[in-house]
Design a protein around this motif. Structure first.
Motif, mmCIF file in Angstrom:
data_model
loop_
_atom_site.group_PDB
_atom_site.id
_atom_site.type_symbol
_atom_site.label_atom_id
_atom_site.label_comp_id
_atom_site.label_asym_id
_atom_site.label_seq_id
_atom_site.Cartn_x
_atom_site.Cartn_y
_atom_site.Cartn_z
ATOM 1 N N PRO A 291 -6.773 1.244 6.789
ATOM 2 C CA PRO A 291 -5.743 1.913 6.006
ATOM 3 C C PRO A 291 -4.380 1.256 6.096
ATOM 4 C CG PRO A 291 -6.189 3.160 7.987
ATOM 5 C CD PRO A 291 -7.214 2.061 7.935
ATOM 6 N N GLU B 52 -12.374 0.177 4.525
ATOM 7 C CA GLU B 52 -11.220 -0.699 4.653
ATOM 8 C C GLU B 52 -10.220 -0.112 5.641
ATOM 9 O OE1 GLU B 52 -9.263 -2.771 1.354
ATOM 10 O OE2 GLU B 52 -10.666 -1.721 0.039
ATOM 11 N N VAL C 221 -3.802 0.846 -3.168
ATOM 12 C CA VAL C 221 -3.567 -0.576 -2.919
ATOM 13 C C VAL C 221 -3.006 -1.194 -4.200
ATOM 14 C CG1 VAL C 221 -4.586 -2.767 -2.207
ATOM 15 C CG2 VAL C 221 -5.479 -0.611 -1.289
ATOM 16 N N ARG D 130 0.841 -1.191 0.000
ATOM 17 C CA ARG D 130 0.000 0.000 0.000
ATOM 18 C C ARG D 130 0.881 1.248 0.000
ATOM 19 N NH1 ARG D 130 -5.281 -1.446 3.818
ATOM 20 N NH2 ARG D 130 -5.869 -3.309 2.653
ATOM 21 N N THR E 29 -4.956 6.281 0.123
ATOM 22 C CA THR E 29 -4.111 5.092 0.094
ATOM 23 C C THR E 29 -4.362 4.305 -1.182
ATOM 24 O OG1 THR E 29 -4.039 4.924 2.504
ATOM 25 C CG2 THR E 29 -3.553 2.921 1.257
ATOM 26 N N TRP F 221 -7.785 2.599 -5.369
ATOM 27 C CA TRP F 221 -7.785 3.383 -4.145
ATOM 28 C C TRP F 221 -8.400 2.542 -3.028
ATOM 29 C CZ3 TRP F 221 -5.077 7.637 -3.618
ATOM 30 C CH2 TRP F 221 -4.797 8.429 -4.731
ATOM 31 N N LEU F 222 -7.941 2.745 -1.828
ATOM 32 C CA LEU F 222 -8.507 2.041 -0.677
ATOM 33 C C LEU F 222 -9.982 2.387 -0.552
ATOM 34 C CD1 LEU F 222 -7.540 0.253 1.800
ATOM 35 C CD2 LEU F 222 -7.595 2.388 3.098
ATOM 36 N N HIS G 192 0.641 4.984 1.124
ATOM 37 C CA HIS G 192 -0.136 5.899 1.952
ATOM 38 C C HIS G 192 0.292 7.323 1.598
ATOM 39 C CE1 HIS G 192 -1.286 2.360 4.389
ATOM 40 N NE2 HIS G 192 -0.037 2.005 4.207
#
Length: 288
Positions: free
Chosen positions: A287, A285, A218, A209, A216, A280-281, A211
């Motif tokens: 982080p 979910e 993925v 990931r 975030t 994108w996260l 950040h």
């Protein structure tokens, strides 16, 4: 309803554009290089340098260049870095649309010139599945009568806002080579950036990931235990072609790969599919 159109850049490069309820995307036939992917209602998931000139013969500095059939410098002096696939014109061999999910398929023809570098009978396809998530598959088939060994990468460039605030996670328990030294053990799950970073990871988990200040990202991989993490930092940025001096602040590469100990050897008739999946996260979910 999903719309698939074709176009030509002002400098002559042909491309295919996709506009659907789920995303916008653009992929150039040179290199089968995905240059734009924007999930509907979200920020772009790929980065391209504003210094790139989109000239035929040059891989675009951003998006997802295809490194094949070798990654990095070849042992033979003068051979192209990262192979020849990223500078060749691929054939668009099909499109599928199902529930607004668009899949584009491309084939790399092997020319007589290419056989200087690759005297093997193989088939290489790239499939892009475009929805709220991006899924790119690089498919090798050995059509020859002997085993074939190759290395490869999907050289993904990501927009990260500010390299000083970026934290890359998901690297615990792996080992990496950097600047031809190592292997070094990764002692933490996170990677922070304060210098040039050029790591080739092996025995790496299938998900990392990024950040960033903007959210975030993925990054998942399939059929790959290796990945490349790269940011050129200050001095190298000044030497790179089609790259602004300060571009290092806004990008990072995290590349699904089959390199070093993870190189692929295909028996006659065998098939291998390298996959990267990017999103994108999602809301809700965790982080980290």
């Amino acid at each position: 309803m999903a719309v698939i159109t074709t176009g030509v850049h002002g400098n002559g490069l042909e491309y295919i554009e996709v506009h659907s309820k789920l995303c916008d995307a653009r992929i150039f036939l040179q290199g089968a290089q995905l240059e734009r992917f924007i999930p509907r209602g979200q920020a772009p998931l790929l980065w391209v340098s504003t210094a790139d000139d989109y000239l035929p013969g040059n891989g675009i500095r951003g998006g997802i260049p295809v490194c094949w059939p070798w990654f990095g410098q070849h042992d033979t002096h003068g051979w192209p870095q990262h192979g020849f696939a990223r500078n060749r014109r691929w054939q668009h061999i099909g499109s599928e649309v199902q529930d607004e999910v668009v899949t584009l398929k491309f084939l790399l023809p092997i020319t007589d010139e290419d056989r200087i570098y690759w005297p093997h009978d193989t088939r290489l396809e790239l499939h892009c599945r475009l929805s709220q998530t991006l899924r790119v598959s690089l498919i090798n088939v050995n059509l020859d009568h002997h085993p074939v060994t190759l290395t490869q990468a999907l050289h993904s460039y990501f927009p990260i806002g500010d390299i000083h605030q970026l934290i890359a996670s998901g690297f615990s328990s792996a080992h990496y080579i950097e600047f031809a030294k190592g292997p070094y053990a990764q002692t933490t799950d996170d990677v922070h950036f304060d210098r040039e970073t050029d790591r080739v990871y092996n025995a790496l988990a299938g998900q990392q990931r990024l950040h960033t200040p903007n959210g975030t990202i993925v990054v998942r991989r399939e059929h790959s235990s290796s990945a490349v993490l790269w940011n050129p930092w200050i001095e190298k940025s000044r030497r790179l072609s089609r790259f602004n001096d300060d571009d290092y602040l806004r990008m990072v590469c995290l590349e699904a790969a089959n390199v070093r100990e993870d190189a692929i050897t295909l028996a006659p008739g065998a098939r291998h599919e390298l996959v990267t999946e990017i999103s994108w996260l999602a809301p809700g979910e965790q982080p980290r």
